[in-house]
Design a protein around this motif. Sequence first.
Motif, short mmCIF file in Angstrom:
data_model
loop_
_atom_site.label_atom_id
_atom_site.label_comp_id
_atom_site.label_asym_id
_atom_site.label_seq_id
_atom_site.Cartn_x
_atom_site.Cartn_y
_atom_site.Cartn_z
N UNK A 4 43.56 -20.93 6.73
CA UNK A 4 43.11 -21.93 5.76
C UNK A 4 41.68 -22.37 6.07
N UNK A 5 41.34 -22.41 7.35
CA UNK A 5 39.98 -22.80 7.74
C UNK A 5 38.95 -21.81 7.19
N UNK A 6 39.24 -20.53 7.31
CA UNK A 6 38.32 -19.51 6.81
C UNK A 6 38.24 -19.53 5.29
N UNK A 7 39.36 -19.82 4.65
CA UNK A 7 39.36 -19.91 3.18
C UNK A 7 38.45 -21.05 2.73
N UNK A 8 38.56 -22.20 3.40
CA UNK A 8 37.72 -23.35 3.08
C UNK A 8 36.24 -23.03 3.34
N UNK A 9 35.97 -22.39 4.46
CA UNK A 9 34.59 -22.01 4.79
C UNK A 9 34.01 -21.03 3.78
N UNK A 10 34.88 -20.18 3.22
CA UNK A 10 34.40 -19.19 2.24
C UNK A 10 33.85 -19.89 1.00
N UNK A 11 34.50 -20.99 0.58
CA UNK A 11 34.00 -21.75 -0.57
C UNK A 11 32.66 -22.41 -0.23
N UNK A 12 32.58 -22.96 0.99
CA UNK A 12 31.35 -23.62 1.41
C UNK A 12 30.19 -22.64 1.51
N UNK A 13 30.42 -21.50 2.15
CA UNK A 13 29.35 -20.53 2.38
C UNK A 13 28.93 -19.83 1.09
N UNK A 14 29.88 -19.55 0.21
CA UNK A 14 29.51 -18.92 -1.06
C UNK A 14 28.68 -19.89 -1.91
#
Length: 285
Positions: A98-108
Motif C-alpha cells: 500500500x505504501x508503494x501504491x500511495x507513492x506511485x500517485x505522489x511520484x506520478x
Amino acid sequence: MKSLIERNLRLFFSSKGKVFFSLLGALISFVLYLIFLRQNMQESWSAIKDSKRILDYWLIGGTLTVTAITTTGGAMNNLVSDRESNRLADLVLTDTSYTKITLSYLLSAWIIGFIMQGFMYAIMQVYFMIQDKISFDGIVFLKLLGLMILSSLLWSAINLLIFTFVKTSDTFGKINTIIGTAAGFFAGVYFPIGAMPTFAKSLIKLTPAPYNAAIYRQVMMNKELNHALKGLPVDKILNFKKSMGIIIGKGFSTETFNMGITFVIVIVLILGFYRYNKNVVLNKV
C-alpha cells in the motif's frame, strides 16, 4: 511501483481532456493578462525602464506556480477514480504494498507537474521572445528547472493530502475546479498582492502559493528590475517588490524556508492519515 507510475502517467497523458483541464487555470491567467491586465499594468509601470519585459517575467513566475498547483491536482484524478471503483483495493491484493501504491500517485503527479510546468514555460517564453523580445538566459533556465522540480513535489504532496479524503469523481471535479480558479488569486497573477484588501493579503500569505510565485519572480526578475529601479531609495524598491508579490517575506531565503516548512507539515499530516486510509482500503479487500 515503476509499473504503477507508468500506468498513472499513461492514463493522464492519454486523455486530452485531463491534460487540457489541468492546464486551464494557467491558460486563463495567461490569456487574462494578455487581454485585460497587460495594458493597465504597463501604464502604471510606465516610469520603469523596460517595464513591458519585466512584466512578462512577472506573469511567467506566477503562471508557473498556477501550473504546478493545477496539474498535480489533476493528476490525483487517478487516485480518486481508483478508490471510487475499488480498483485501489484490487491493487493491494497484488505484490505491491500500500505504501508503494500511495507513492506511485505522489511520484506520478510530481512528474506530471514538472513536465507541464516546462510545457507552459516554453509557450510563454517563446511567445514573449517573439512579441516583446525578451531574452533567454541559460543560467536562469537551469535555476527554473530546479524550482519546477521542488514546486511540483510540494504541490503533489499538498494535493495528495487534499484528495486522499475525496471518494467520488464528482466531488473531485468540484474541488479541483475551485482550486484551479483560486490558484491565480493565491499566486498573485490576477491581481498584484499590493492591490488586495488586507484580509485577502493575510489569507493568501497563509498558503505557500505566493511564496512559490515570489521565488520564481525573484529568479527571473531581480537582475533586470534592480537595474530598472537603480537610483531609487531602498525602502521604495522594497515596497514596490512587496506590492507586486516579488517579495513576500524578507527575500529568497524566507520564501524558501516557508515553502520547506509547509512541505514538512504536509508530509507529517500525510503520514498521520496514512494508517487510517490503509485500514479503510484493507477493509474492502
